[in-house]
Motif scaffolding. Sequence first.
Motif, PDB file in Angstrom:
ATOM      1  N   ILE A  15       0.193  -1.255   0.043  1.00 28.41           N
ATOM      2  CA  ILE A  15       0.159  -0.253  -0.556  1.00 28.41           C
ATOM      3  C   ILE A  15       0.735   1.365   0.286  1.00 28.41           C
ATOM      4  O   ILE A  15       0.681   1.833  -0.750  1.00 28.41           O
ATOM      5  N   LEU A  16       1.793   1.269   0.840  1.00 29.70           N
ATOM      6  CA  LEU A  16       2.739   2.145   1.455  1.00 29.70           C
ATOM      7  C   LEU A  16       3.519   2.613   0.044  1.00 29.70           C
ATOM      8  O   LEU A  16       3.636   3.748  -1.158  1.00 29.70           O
ATOM      9  N   THR A  17       4.233   1.145  -0.880  1.00 35.25           N
ATOM     10  CA  THR A  17       4.706   1.419  -1.787  1.00 35.25           C
ATOM     11  C   THR A  17       3.984   1.944  -3.095  1.00 35.25           C
ATOM     12  O   THR A  17       3.746   2.848  -4.048  1.00 35.25           O
ATOM     13  N   SER A  18       2.608   1.711  -3.311  1.00 35.84           N
ATOM     14  CA  SER A  18       1.740   2.282  -4.315  1.00 35.84           C
ATOM     15  C   SER A  18       1.669   3.438  -3.925  1.00 35.84           C
ATOM     16  O   SER A  18       1.325   4.417  -5.005  1.00 35.84           O
ATOM     17  N   TRP A  19       1.236   3.973  -2.878  1.00 35.98           N
ATOM     18  CA  TRP A  19       1.127   5.217  -2.570  1.00 35.98           C
ATOM     19  C   TRP A  19       2.374   6.016  -3.135  1.00 35.98           C
ATOM     20  O   TRP A  19       1.718   7.020  -3.815  1.00 35.98           O
ATOM     21  N   PHE A  20       3.205   5.661  -2.067  1.00 36.34           N
ATOM     22  CA  PHE A  20       4.211   7.118  -3.534  1.00 36.34           C
ATOM     23  C   PHE A  20       4.519   6.394  -4.853  1.00 36.34           C
ATOM     24  O   PHE A  20       5.141   7.375  -5.336  1.00 36.34           O
ATOM     25  N   VAL A  21       4.276   5.390  -5.075  1.00 40.71           N
ATOM     26  CA  VAL A  21       4.928   4.972  -6.919  1.00 40.71           C
ATOM     27  C   VAL A  21       2.895   6.456  -7.245  1.00 40.71           C
ATOM     28  O   VAL A  21       4.240   7.576  -8.382  1.00 40.71           O
ATOM     29  N   ASP A  22       2.079   6.349  -6.884  1.00 42.34           N
ATOM     30  CA  ASP A  22       1.369   7.609  -6.892  1.00 42.34           C
ATOM     31  C   ASP A  22       1.133   8.414  -7.635  1.00 42.34           C
ATOM     32  O   ASP A  22       1.571   9.307  -8.005  1.00 42.34           O
ATOM     33  N   MET A  23       1.575   9.659  -5.755  1.00 48.91           N
ATOM     34  CA  MET A  23       2.372  10.516  -5.598  1.00 48.91           C
ATOM     35  C   MET A  23       3.174  11.317  -6.916  1.00 48.91           C
ATOM     36  O   MET A  23       3.001  11.811  -7.078  1.00 48.91           O
ATOM     37  N   SER A  24       4.806  10.383  -7.033  1.00 45.32           N
ATOM     38  CA  SER A  24       5.229  10.860  -7.991  1.00 45.32           C
ATOM     39  C   SER A  24       4.715  10.625  -9.069  1.00 45.32           C
ATOM     40  O   SER A  24       5.346  11.605  -9.566  1.00 45.32           O
ATOM     41  N   LEU A 306      -3.016  17.685  -1.073  1.00 51.98           N
ATOM     42  CA  LEU A 306      -3.209  18.084   0.089  1.00 51.98           C
ATOM     43  C   LEU A 306      -5.143  17.634   0.197  1.00 51.98           C
ATOM     44  O   LEU A 306      -5.851  18.204  -0.751  1.00 51.98           O
ATOM     45  N   LYS A 307      -5.322  17.857   2.210  1.00 52.57           N
ATOM     46  CA  LYS A 307      -6.789  18.156   1.633  1.00 52.57           C
ATOM     47  C   LYS A 307      -7.829  19.630   2.583  1.00 52.57           C
ATOM     48  O   LYS A 307      -6.530  19.883   2.909  1.00 52.57           O
ATOM     49  N   LYS A 317       2.097  14.119   6.146  1.00 48.75           N
ATOM     50  CA  LYS A 317       3.688  14.363   6.061  1.00 48.75           C
ATOM     51  C   LYS A 317       4.705  14.605   4.772  1.00 48.75           C
ATOM     52  O   LYS A 317       5.145  15.601   4.216  1.00 48.75           O
ATOM     53  N   ASP A 318       4.415  13.026   4.059  1.00 44.75           N
ATOM     54  CA  ASP A 318       5.001  12.824   3.117  1.00 44.75           C
ATOM     55  C   ASP A 318       4.142  13.762   1.274  1.00 44.75           C
ATOM     56  O   ASP A 318       5.380  14.451   0.362  1.00 44.75           O
ATOM     57  N   ALA A 319       3.375  14.194   1.219  1.00 47.00           N
ATOM     58  CA  ALA A 319       1.998  14.595   0.756  1.00 47.00           C
ATOM     59  C   ALA A 319       2.839  16.931   1.190  1.00 47.00           C
ATOM     60  O   ALA A 319       3.689  17.166  -0.066  1.00 47.00           O
ATOM     61  N   LEU A 320       2.704  16.791   2.086  1.00 48.87           N
ATOM     62  CA  LEU A 320       3.364  18.254   2.430  1.00 48.87           C
ATOM     63  C   LEU A 320       4.685  18.337   2.216  1.00 48.87           C
ATOM     64  O   LEU A 320       4.771  19.399   1.732  1.00 48.87           O
ATOM     65  N   GLN A 321       5.635  17.221   2.133  1.00 49.14           N
ATOM     66  CA  GLN A 321       7.413  17.745   1.785  1.00 49.14           C
ATOM     67  C   GLN A 321       7.026  17.950   0.371  1.00 49.14           C
ATOM     68  O   GLN A 321       8.500  18.590  -0.415  1.00 49.14           O
ATOM     69  N   THR A 322       5.762  17.354  -0.115  1.00 52.28           N
ATOM     70  CA  THR A 322       6.235  16.927  -1.740  1.00 52.28           C
ATOM     71  C   THR A 322       6.521  18.158  -2.460  1.00 52.28           C
ATOM     72  O   THR A 322       7.041  19.260  -3.219  1.00 52.28           O
ATOM     73  N   THR A 326       8.195  20.979  -4.476  1.00 50.40           N
ATOM     74  CA  THR A 326       7.566  21.613  -5.669  1.00 50.40           C
ATOM     75  C   THR A 326       7.334  22.689  -5.690  1.00 50.40           C
ATOM     76  O   THR A 326       7.425  23.411  -6.664  1.00 50.40           O
ATOM     77  N   LEU A 327       6.928  23.597  -5.205  1.00 53.15           N
ATOM     78  CA  LEU A 327       5.987  24.882  -4.768  1.00 53.15           C
ATOM     79  C   LEU A 327       7.201  25.855  -4.869  1.00 53.15           C
ATOM     80  O   LEU A 327       7.574  26.603  -5.965  1.00 53.15           O
TER      81      LEU A 327
END
Length: 538
Positions: A15-24, A306-307, A317-322, A326-327
């Motif tokens: 699940i975590l791997t899928s999330w990171f791949v989806d995010m990237s 982000l929500k 946290k990972d989405a925040l840092q990414t 990016t910003l």
Amino acid sequence: MAKLTLVKSRGIANILTSWFVDMSSRIGIAGQSAFLNAVGQVVLRLLTFLANSYLIRLVSAEVLGVVYVRLTLLLTTTLFLSREPLRKVSFTKHSPEEWPKLVGLIWLALPVSVCLAVILSLIWMFILEPPPLLYYKLGCVVFGASALIELLGELPYIYLVNNLHIKAPLIAEGTLQITRTVVTIALAHYSTSILPFIIGHLISAIITTCLLWGMYFMKVNKTDKVRYEGIQVSSVHLRLAVSFTKQSILKQLLTEGEAYVMTLFPIISFAQQGVFSTISRLASIVMRVGFKNIEDSYYLLFAQMLKRGLPLEQQNKDALQTCKETLGNLLRFMTFFGIIITMYGLSFARVALLLYGGKKLADTEATFLLQLYCPYIYACGVNGISEAFFFSIMSQVEVEQHNYRLLVFSVVFLGLSIVLSYILGTPGFILANIANMVIRITVSLRYITSFYNSADMVYRMVPNIPQVMLIVVCGGTALLSKFVLEIIADSTLGYILHVLIGGLSVILVLQYTWLAEDQSFKLFIKSILPSRVRQKLE
């Protein structure tokens, strides 16, 4: 038990791997979408650039002023106020079950758009002072109708963008621009009135809307088809759409304020409006095409990672840092781009106008107007990115609060436009726009800094001293060559040498900037480039 724990661990890891791949992958898709659309739009604008440079030699400046300022304002006001709120609501991350409610909201907005188009068309025809041109009232009716026809394609457009069909916006916009330009030029040989523009807008709107629906039915799968009874509308979506509508009204005033002032107040003539609109369209190759696509693509990325409305502590946290990295890289990219545009715009504004409209256009105040537009382009780029993040995470309450700020900004901007245009003439409109952008950037960056409890993104915008010195020296060299080769040797050879000197200095700046940047910025640039270009850089 151990086996069960191992299975669970693998499941969590997957699940975590899928999330990171989806995010990237989303970051890559957003970046490549922005790059593809920006490049595609620039190519389209270059084609229309060549077409318009031919068109302005066929029709008068008065015709251009009426079409590009007054009638286009009718079209853009109807389109922006009708679809901008829908896109802001629809591009936020939603579950599949919410799609029928979004469909209901989109269709519910159509009757409102019809009323808006009718009201604006009547105001344009019977309240505003009509220009002394044939077919003006017909133009008001057709431009309003063209806006409504384009809005019929909003449902397939939103579906395609939400499902990451990144070529759809480019294809739709390309079809619209190319069809409009070809039809207008073809008919302009037979009539130099506003009639060719009227027919071109109508035909292009019909073709583009049909194309969007065709792409929708080709892309949608049987499993994606939504069956629902009647029109379903979520009260949450409706309230958010109303809030964004208020915001869009104010944002439209801020974006098109000079056009409203020109339309409502007889400050400058239609011929002067034609010159101003010509310069604005030339500058829009970068400002309203590349920047707009980058803003839309990254708004979609931020909104889905982000929500909306949640504080920093409740976000992933990972989405925040990414998003933070990016910003910061986006703001840094816009800063470098804007500084280069500003420095070299001083040197090459006249050359661009000579190519675009000949000496007839370059010998007017158009050269000075284009030079003023360069820092405005810089401000628009930074503002677009900062507001994309700002608007993607605001709660409904924050949207309402920001609407009051926009109301103040609108009043200040319109007041500045009127005062400065009376004092300075046409340049006053551009100076008022720059002041407006600086105020909006300040508000957005303050919000971002407060949200992250950090000013790192703002510091990322500041180039280092050697980079600034190199840009100033190279830009100064190009400016010196302009005075020497254009004034002393005003010839074709002189202009060619001037362009070569400027081109070599730009290459030097870009090369040094790339070598001096950190790894994070380089990775960001590579991520938004197509794979073939990325492989060559590596």
